[in-house]
Design a protein around this motif. Structure first.
Motif, PDB file in Angstrom:
ATOM      1  N   ALA A   1      11.646   1.688  -1.692  1.00 57.15           N
ATOM      2  CA  ALA A   1      11.318   1.710  -0.254  1.00 57.15           C
ATOM      3  C   ALA A   1       9.979   2.413  -0.046  1.00 57.15           C
ATOM      4  N   GLN A   2       9.786   3.524  -0.736  1.00 59.49           N
ATOM      5  CA  GLN A   2       8.518   4.251  -0.594  1.00 59.49           C
ATOM      6  C   GLN A   2       7.351   3.382  -1.065  1.00 59.49           C
ATOM      7  N   HIS A   3       7.612   2.644  -2.114  1.00 56.32           N
ATOM      8  CA  HIS A   3       6.579   1.758  -2.660  1.00 56.32           C
ATOM      9  C   HIS A   3       6.270   0.634  -1.649  1.00 56.32           C
TER      10      HIS A   3
ATOM     11  N   CYS B   1      -2.369   1.629 -13.333  1.00 57.20           N
ATOM     12  CA  CYS B   1      -1.859   2.597 -14.328  1.00 57.20           C
ATOM     13  C   CYS B   1      -0.388   2.922 -14.069  1.00 57.20           C
ATOM     14  N   ASN B   2      -0.070   3.112 -12.794  1.00 62.32           N
ATOM     15  CA  ASN B   2       1.285   3.528 -12.423  1.00 62.32           C
ATOM     16  C   ASN B   2       2.275   2.357 -12.527  1.00 62.32           C
ATOM     17  N   GLN B   3       1.789   1.144 -12.186  1.00 64.07           N
ATOM     18  CA  GLN B   3       2.746   0.046 -11.993  1.00 64.07           C
ATOM     19  C   GLN B   3       2.923  -0.869 -13.199  1.00 64.07           C
TER      20      GLN B   3
ATOM     21  N   THR C   1       5.486  10.154 -17.303  1.00 66.11           N
ATOM     22  CA  THR C   1       5.476  11.216 -16.298  1.00 66.11           C
ATOM     23  C   THR C   1       4.225  11.081 -15.423  1.00 66.11           C
ATOM     24  N   ASN C   2       4.227  11.803 -14.311  1.00 71.39           N
ATOM     25  CA  ASN C   2       3.082  11.773 -13.386  1.00 71.39           C
ATOM     26  C   ASN C   2       1.799  12.220 -14.090  1.00 71.39           C
ATOM     27  N   ASP C   3       1.887  13.294 -14.887  1.00 72.86           N
ATOM     28  CA  ASP C   3       0.675  13.806 -15.549  1.00 72.86           C
ATOM     29  C   ASP C   3       0.154  12.837 -16.613  1.00 72.86           C
TER      30      ASP C   3
ATOM     31  N   ALA D   1       6.429  20.322 -11.378  1.00 71.95           N
ATOM     32  CA  ALA D   1       6.846  20.403  -9.968  1.00 71.95           C
ATOM     33  C   ALA D   1       7.320  19.033  -9.478  1.00 71.95           C
ATOM     34  N   SER D   2       7.757  18.199 -10.408  1.00 69.92           N
ATOM     35  CA  SER D   2       8.220  16.846 -10.046  1.00 69.92           C
ATOM     36  C   SER D   2       9.735  16.785 -10.221  1.00 69.92           C
ATOM     37  N   PRO D   3      10.496  17.011  -9.138  1.00 70.89           N
ATOM     38  CA  PRO D   3      11.949  17.143  -9.292  1.00 70.89           C
ATOM     39  C   PRO D   3      12.641  15.863  -9.762  1.00 70.89           C
TER      40      PRO D   3
ATOM     41  N   PHE E   1     -10.593   2.748  -7.345  1.00 70.37           N
ATOM     42  CA  PHE E   1      -9.727   3.905  -7.651  1.00 70.37           C
ATOM     43  C   PHE E   1      -8.252   3.646  -7.328  1.00 70.37           C
ATOM     44  N   VAL E   2      -8.004   3.247  -6.075  1.00 62.92           N
ATOM     45  CA  VAL E   2      -6.601   3.207  -5.619  1.00 62.92           C
ATOM     46  C   VAL E   2      -5.855   2.069  -6.320  1.00 62.92           C
ATOM     47  N   ASP E   3      -6.485   0.894  -6.402  1.00 65.26           N
ATOM     48  CA  ASP E   3      -5.816  -0.189  -7.119  1.00 65.26           C
ATOM     49  C   ASP E   3      -5.832   0.072  -8.621  1.00 65.26           C
TER      50      ASP E   3
ATOM     51  N   TYR F   1       5.624   7.430   2.305  1.00 59.89           N
ATOM     52  CA  TYR F   1       4.754   6.399   1.732  1.00 59.89           C
ATOM     53  C   TYR F   1       3.611   7.143   1.066  1.00 59.89           C
ATOM     54  N   SER F   2       2.811   6.420   0.284  1.00 62.95           N
ATOM     55  CA  SER F   2       1.822   7.121  -0.543  1.00 62.95           C
ATOM     56  C   SER F   2       0.817   7.922   0.284  1.00 62.95           C
ATOM     57  N   SER F   3       0.592   9.146  -0.181  1.00 70.13           N
ATOM     58  CA  SER F   3      -0.354  10.071   0.450  1.00 70.13           C
ATOM     59  C   SER F   3      -1.751   9.463   0.618  1.00 70.13           C
ATOM     60  N   ILE F   4      -2.127   8.575  -0.295  1.00 69.40           N
ATOM     61  CA  ILE F   4      -3.504   8.085  -0.329  1.00 69.40           C
ATOM     62  C   ILE F   4      -3.913   7.370   0.960  1.00 69.40           C
TER      63      ILE F   4
ATOM     64  N   MET G   1      -4.201  12.517  -6.785  1.00 71.35           N
ATOM     65  CA  MET G   1      -2.931  13.002  -6.202  1.00 71.35           C
ATOM     66  C   MET G   1      -1.904  11.888  -6.034  1.00 71.35           C
ATOM     67  N   MET G   2      -2.374  10.640  -5.993  1.00 74.45           N
ATOM     68  CA  MET G   2      -1.450   9.505  -5.857  1.00 74.45           C
ATOM     69  C   MET G   2      -0.334   9.519  -6.898  1.00 74.45           C
ATOM     70  N   PHE G   3      -0.662  10.076  -8.085  1.00 72.79           N
ATOM     71  CA  PHE G   3       0.322  10.048  -9.182  1.00 72.79           C
ATOM     72  C   PHE G   3       1.470  11.032  -8.973  1.00 72.79           C
TER      73      PHE G   3
HETATM   74  N1  BYC Z   1       2.561  10.363  -1.807  1.00 76.24           N
HETATM   75  O1  BYC Z   1       9.539  14.051  -8.110  1.00 76.24           O
HETATM   76  P1  BYC Z   1       8.328  13.256  -7.754  1.00 76.24           P
HETATM   77  C1  BYC Z   1      -0.746   0.502  -3.653  1.00 76.24           C
HETATM   78  C2  BYC Z   1       6.999  12.492  -3.266  1.00 76.24           C
HETATM   79  S1  BYC Z   1       0.723   1.156  -3.052  1.00 76.24           S
HETATM   80  C3  BYC Z   1       3.676  10.592  -1.069  1.00 76.24           C
HETATM   81  O2  BYC Z   1       7.251  13.202  -8.773  1.00 76.24           O
HETATM   82  P2  BYC Z   1       8.907  10.440  -8.136  1.00 76.24           P
HETATM   83  C4  BYC Z   1      -1.713  -0.107  -2.746  1.00 76.24           C
HETATM   84  C5  BYC Z   1       8.142  11.798  -3.969  1.00 76.24           C
HETATM   85  O3  BYC Z   1       8.521  10.609  -3.300  1.00 76.24           O
HETATM   86  C6  BYC Z   1       1.153   2.263  -4.340  1.00 76.24           C
HETATM   87  N2  BYC Z   1       4.802  11.143  -1.603  1.00 76.24           N
HETATM   88  O4  BYC Z   1       8.793  11.788  -7.303  1.00 76.24           O
HETATM   89  C7  BYC Z   1      -1.338  -0.582  -1.522  1.00 76.24           C
HETATM   90  C8  BYC Z   1       9.204  12.866  -3.914  1.00 76.24           C
HETATM   91  O5  BYC Z   1       9.773  12.928  -2.612  1.00 76.24           O
HETATM   92  P3  BYC Z   1      11.330  12.546  -2.300  1.00 76.24           P
HETATM   93  C9  BYC Z   1       2.310   3.111  -4.119  1.00 76.24           C
HETATM   94  C10 BYC Z   1       4.779  11.444  -2.919  1.00 76.24           C
HETATM   95  O6  BYC Z   1       9.475   9.411  -7.251  1.00 76.24           O
HETATM   96  C11 BYC Z   1      -2.290  -1.058  -0.638  1.00 76.24           C
HETATM   97  C12 BYC Z   1       8.413  14.144  -4.061  1.00 76.24           C
HETATM   98  O7  BYC Z   1       7.097  13.846  -3.637  1.00 76.24           O
HETATM   99  N3  BYC Z   1       2.881   3.284  -5.433  1.00 76.24           N
HETATM  100  O8  BYC Z   1      -0.940   0.611  -4.809  1.00 76.24           O
HETATM  101  O9  BYC Z   1       9.586  10.686  -9.445  1.00 76.24           O
HETATM  102  C13 BYC Z   1      -3.649  -1.053  -0.988  1.00 76.24           C
HETATM  103  C14 BYC Z   1       8.400  14.683  -5.467  1.00 76.24           C
HETATM  104  O10 BYC Z   1       7.717  13.806  -6.381  1.00 76.24           O
HETATM  105  C15 BYC Z   1       3.667  11.223  -3.726  1.00 76.24           C
HETATM  106  C16 BYC Z   1       4.157   3.531  -5.644  1.00 76.24           C
HETATM  107  O11 BYC Z   1       4.914   3.740  -4.740  1.00 76.24           O
HETATM  108  C17 BYC Z   1       2.523  10.659  -3.126  1.00 76.24           C
HETATM  109  N4  BYC Z   1       1.394  10.425  -3.818  1.00 76.24           N
HETATM  110  O12 BYC Z   1       7.385  10.063  -8.485  1.00 76.24           O
HETATM  111  C18 BYC Z   1      -4.028  -0.602  -2.248  1.00 76.24           C
HETATM  112  C19 BYC Z   1       4.574   3.491  -7.097  1.00 76.24           C
HETATM  113  N5  BYC Z   1       3.946  11.637  -4.975  1.00 76.24           N
HETATM  114  O13 BYC Z   1      11.372  11.040  -2.325  1.00 76.24           O
HETATM  115  C20 BYC Z   1      -3.066  -0.140  -3.149  1.00 76.24           C
HETATM  116  C21 BYC Z   1       6.047   3.686  -7.312  1.00 76.24           C
HETATM  117  C22 BYC Z   1       5.198  12.105  -4.950  1.00 76.24           C
HETATM  118  O14 BYC Z   1      12.148  13.148  -3.414  1.00 76.24           O
HETATM  119  N6  BYC Z   1       6.444   5.062  -7.196  1.00 76.24           N
HETATM  120  N7  BYC Z   1       5.699  12.011  -3.708  1.00 76.24           N
HETATM  121  O15 BYC Z   1      11.596  13.108  -0.948  1.00 76.24           O
HETATM  122  C23 BYC Z   1       6.341   5.964  -8.210  1.00 76.24           C
HETATM  123  O16 BYC Z   1       5.863   5.659  -9.291  1.00 76.24           O
HETATM  124  C24 BYC Z   1       6.885   7.332  -7.962  1.00 76.24           C
HETATM  125  O17 BYC Z   1       7.746   7.291  -6.850  1.00 76.24           O
HETATM  126  C25 BYC Z   1       5.776   8.417  -7.734  1.00 76.24           C
HETATM  127  C26 BYC Z   1       6.478   9.753  -7.454  1.00 76.24           C
HETATM  128  C27 BYC Z   1       4.946   8.581  -9.006  1.00 76.24           C
HETATM  129  C28 BYC Z   1       4.881   8.076  -6.557  1.00 76.24           C
END
Ligand code: BYC
Length: 330
Positions: A50-52, A145-147, A231-233, A215-217, A138-140, A118-121, A207-209
């Motif tokens: 959902a966040q993605h 890298c992440n996806q 991992t994020n790092d 500190a990543s629960p 950068f963002v894409d 949703y993403s901080s970026i 910071m997107m990562f």
């Molecule tokens: N921004 O334990 P962590 C795109 C939250 S769209 C906001 O490390 P996790 C694009 C995290 O949700 C790309 N919140 O969490 C689109 C957690 O909170 P909750 C978006 C963040 O899930 C248009 C808390 O902090 N990509 O590319 O293991 C135009 C602790 O973090 C952020 C995705 O969504 C952040 N940056 O790892 C151009 C990729 N970072 O939920 C481009 C899929 C952390 O516990 N998601 N938080 O309350 C993931 O890979 C992972 O969910 C994350 C975070 C690496 C983002």
């Protein structure tokens, strides 16, 4: 402590189901919607997917603002296509979340009420057209890298959605880099505009990562479930290593005096991002959080008549089909 907080071992489930689930993960096979899965696994996936999805939809805004101001028809067509792709990515991801029992209307409500992230970026402003190029680069680039590893995520519908999304992200990254390459070959003022955009987007992109690993629960549990593969790092480091040579070729400076190649580690060293800033942006206090959510809320409200019309049309079509079936039977 809830079962989800305690992890999969704490859930009381028939052992054969848990064993089958564990064996699927151990064999690196995919979990599918009809398979049994621990409730914590399902909830973690709904949270991340959902966040993605929300990120893709909110992510249309910063670049979308430049569609009417693109400097040429070619740039406008490219930007249009990119922003439309992002809408598509959001839709595949909401559909993947629906296979886990989530309701799309409910997810949207949670987003516009600030109950889901949703993403901080996407909470930073796009001040010049160079920002469109830097977002692509950068963002894409960070998204790739992440996806790319998420294409091997253990949940089938998420992993499969990521395959197409990553192909499109790759086009997005190249269009950004090509745009910047064109600008840096232009006037001194254009080169300065590019450098300014690079300076503003570098740290938010790192910071997107997500927060650092200590500190990543969610990371440990998500990695044990093979939802996340790195991992994020690790991913942040990979992004820096990938981007530094691209910056050199472009002729821009990444705004970090500590950035240098570490021969021993085989990676670049770099400064620590401002984690307090990330925490503030995630909490809702970034430069554009309120504006982004307000705009999404307005679009949702203004689109209500379309959803109502689509539902009314679908009801009519199915009533007509039922009447025809009834007629054929009589
Ligand atoms: N921004 O334990 P962590 C795109 C939250 S769209 C906001 O490390 P996790 C694009 C995290 O949700 C790309 N919140 O969490 C689109 C957690 O909170 P909750 C978006 C963040 O899930 C248009 C808390 O902090 N990509 O590319 O293991 C135009 C602790 O973090 C952020 C995705 O969504 C952040 N940056 O790892 C151009 C990729 N970072 O939920 C481009 C899929 C952390 O516990 N998601 N938080 O309350 C993931 O890979 C992972 O969910 C994350 C975070 C690496 C983002």
């Amino acid at each position: 402590m809830t079962a989800e907080q305690a992890g999969p071992a704490a859930e009381r489930v028939p052992p054969d189901l848990q064993e089958r689930f564990d064996a699927t993960l151990a064999r690196d096979q995919r979990v599918e919607p009809r398979d049994w899965m621990p409730e914590g696994y399902r909830r973690t996936l709904v949270r991340q997917i959902a966040q993605h999805a929300h990120s893709e939809i909110i992510g249309m805004q910063p670049e979308g603002e430049w569609i009417t101001r693109a400097p040429s028809l070619r740039r406008k067509a490219i930007l249009f296509a990119k922003v439309q792709d992002e809408a598509g990515h959001g839709l595949y991801l909401y559909a993947a979340a629906e296979t886990l029992g989530a309701d799309r209307e409910d997810l949207t409500e949670r987003l516009i009420e600030g109950r889901q992230k949703y993403s901080s970026i996407f909470n930073y402003p796009t001040l010049t057209f160079a920002d469109v190029g830097v977002i692509g680069w950068f963002v894409d680039g960070a998204a790739i890298c992440n996806q790319v590893p998420l294409c091997r995520s253990s949940y089938g519908p998420y992993a499969r959605a990521m395959v197409r999304i990553c192909k499109e992200e790759s086009f997005h990254q190249r269009q950004g880099y090509e745009l910047l390459m064109t600008m840096v070959r232009g006037t001194a003022a254009q080169r300065e505009t590019v450098q300014d955009a690079v300076n503003r987007w570098w740290w938010p992109s790192l910071m997107m990562f997500g927060p650092p690993d200590d500190a990543s629960p969610n990371s440990a549990r998500s990695m044990a479930w093979k939802i996340k593969r790195h991992t994020n790092d690790e991913l942040r480091r990979r992004f820096v290593d990938m981007t530094v040579p691209q910056a050199e070729r472009l002729g821009v400076t990444l705004p970090d005096p500590e950035l240098r190649w570490n021969e021993e580690r085989g990676h670049h060293d770099f400064s620590t991002p401002d984690w307090a800033e990330l925490a503030a942006v995630i909490k809702g206090d970034g430069p554009c959080n309120a504006e982004r959510v307000a705009r999404r809320r307005a679009a949702h409200e203004e689109g209500a008549w379309v959803r109502e019309a689509a539902l009314a049309h679908a009801a009519k079509v199915s009533a007509r089909a039922a009447a025809e079936r009834e007629g054929a039977r009589a």
